[in-house]
Write a protein that holds these residues in place. Structure first.
Motif, PDB file in Angstrom:
ATOM      1  N   MET A   1      -1.129   0.256  10.111  1.00 33.69           N
ATOM      2  CA  MET A   1      -1.334  -0.688   9.024  1.00 33.69           C
ATOM      3  C   MET A   1      -2.292  -1.782   9.499  1.00 33.69           C
ATOM      4  O   MET A   1      -2.345  -2.105  10.689  1.00 33.69           O
TER       5      MET A   1
ATOM      6  N   THR B   1       0.862  -1.172   0.000  1.00 35.72           N
ATOM      7  CA  THR B   1       0.000   0.000   0.000  1.00 35.72           C
ATOM      8  C   THR B   1       0.904   1.230   0.000  1.00 35.72           C
ATOM      9  O   THR B   1       2.096   1.133   0.348  1.00 35.72           O
TER      10      THR B   1
ATOM     11  N   LEU C   1      -2.405  -6.482   3.071  1.00 39.01           N
ATOM     12  CA  LEU C   1      -1.961  -5.286   3.775  1.00 39.01           C
ATOM     13  C   LEU C   1      -2.791  -4.093   3.329  1.00 39.01           C
ATOM     14  O   LEU C   1      -3.112  -3.953   2.149  1.00 39.01           O
ATOM     15  N   GLU C   2      -3.147  -3.243   4.270  1.00 42.25           N
ATOM     16  CA  GLU C   2      -3.844  -1.985   3.992  1.00 42.25           C
ATOM     17  C   GLU C   2      -3.509  -1.046   5.129  1.00 42.25           C
ATOM     18  O   GLU C   2      -3.081  -1.489   6.203  1.00 42.25           O
ATOM     19  N   GLY C   3      -3.659   0.274   4.935  1.00 44.36           N
ATOM     20  CA  GLY C   3      -3.296   1.130   6.046  1.00 44.36           C
ATOM     21  C   GLY C   3      -3.482   2.604   5.820  1.00 44.36           C
ATOM     22  O   GLY C   3      -3.976   3.057   4.783  1.00 44.36           O
TER      23      GLY C   3
ATOM     24  N   SER D   1       9.006  -0.514   4.761  1.00 46.40           N
ATOM     25  CA  SER D   1       8.571   0.718   4.108  1.00 46.40           C
ATOM     26  C   SER D   1       9.705   1.232   3.228  1.00 46.40           C
ATOM     27  O   SER D   1      10.886   0.922   3.452  1.00 46.40           O
TER      28      SER D   1
ATOM     29  N   TYR E   1       4.566   0.808   1.585  1.00 48.35           N
ATOM     30  CA  TYR E   1       4.613  -0.222   2.612  1.00 48.35           C
ATOM     31  C   TYR E   1       4.349  -1.568   1.941  1.00 48.35           C
ATOM     32  O   TYR E   1       3.417  -1.692   1.144  1.00 48.35           O
TER      33      TYR E   1
END
Length: 329
Positions: A143, A81, A136-138, A113, A88
């Motif tokens: 996150m 993301t 993954l998301e954030g 990152s 990231y």
């Protein structure tokens, strides 16, 4: 012209317009990508090639632009993301392969990152010891990560945990939700995708036991989650959230949407399945930019040449919305 005839003419005009095939926007080679992510701030589409160990990007401000490599030499990057010009990404557990999982070594996944504003920047390790991370998301402060354990014989999921990683100070992990399967029994697949909109997290998963797909909505403010919708015998591989609607597609099936404002909202078909030349198109991922343009990452298999090509199609979102609103009225 009668009122009914006028209404019918308007309906047919709008419906026909909405049923138009999308525009081929970019051809992205013959290598299938595990995940894609659109950075709305720059309109860059990031593409994650897990088996080949690199991440590329292509700018969507113009059609047919070339991909450029962002970072390479990675160990099974499975998802990523972009937040505030930082990339990231998670590197998967050693031994992990494409579906089914091939005896992944537990607790060897890592979160990194990369500062995209610095030329030649190196990746920075944020957290290690992750248990087969897949999604993954954030946001700028945390996150959301999806971790799994698998049956070494069948490759099916045994446990799944979705956690919130606090990035302020020393990174810490808080469990949000968990799901468990019975060993040797194929109940459910892991989440296909995580989408964060404000303080709400959306995810989808397919259950073999009742042959249904479930969409989840998790409220990060009160730590509650519920199943928003179920679709019998449908398996959405990709979805996006835009203007209080979820847009999704099931392989080569018809793209549909439903409203998040009503739990009883019925999915609406927004366009027919389409082909490109002699290829059957399969929907792999959805994205919307800040101008309501829909971009769909697809794989297209040519049965004449037996070659699969990845393509990016672009929809005029107003065409999609016109049919949905007319159907609801």
């Amino acid at each position: 012209m009668t009122t009914f005839t006028l209404f019918l003419a308007i309906f047919l005009a709008i419906f026909t317009k909405a049923q138009q095939n999308p525009t081929l926007y970019n051809t992205l080679g013959t290598t299938w990508a595990n995940n894609t992510y659109l950075d709305k701030a720059t309109n860059d589409l990031y593409i994650c090639y897990t088996q080949d160990g690199f991440i590329t990007k292509v700018n969507l401000n113009a059609a047919n632009l070339a991909q450029t490599t962002v970072i390479s030499g990675l160990t099974l990057p499975v998802d990523m993301t972009v937040v505030n010009n930082r990339l990231y990404f998670i590197e998967g557990a050693s031994g992990v392969d494409s579906t089914p999982m091939q005896n992944p070594i537990p607790n060897t996944g890592k979160l990194y990152s990369l500062d995209l504003s610095v030329s030649g920047a190196t990746k920075q390790l944020l957290m290690s010891g992750l248990n087969t991370p897949l999604k993954l998301e954030g946001s700028s402060t945390y996150m959301i990560i999806d971790e799994n354990t698998f049956d070494s014989t069948t490759g099916e999921i045994l446990t799944e945990q979705v956690s919130k990683l606090n990035l302020s100070g020393t990174p810490s992990k808080t469990l949000l939700m968990s799901r468990t399967n019975t060993a040797g029994v194929t109940n459910q697949k892991s989440f296909e995708k995580l989408v964060l909109v404000g303080d709400k997290l959306y995810a989808n998963s397919f259950y073999y036991t009742d042959i249904q797909s479930h969409f989840y909505e998790y409220n990060l403010l009160n730590n509650n989650y519920n199943v928003t919708h179920t679709m019998l015998s449908n398996h959405p591989f990709a979805f996006a959230v835009n203007q209080n609607k979820i847009y999704y597609s099931t392989g080569s099936g018809s793209p549909k949407s439903f409203s998040l404002l009503f739990n009883s909202s019925t999915p609406v078909q927004i366009t027919a399945p389409f082909t490109y030349n002699s290829e059957q198109i399969y929907f792999e991922d959805w994205h919307f930019d800040n101008n309501n343009n829909a971009y769909i990452y697809t794989s297209g298999f040519d049965f004449n040449t037996n070659i699969e090509t990845m393509k990016l199609f672009k929809y005029n979102a107003t065409q999609l919305l016109s049919t949905i609103e007319l159907t609801k009225s």
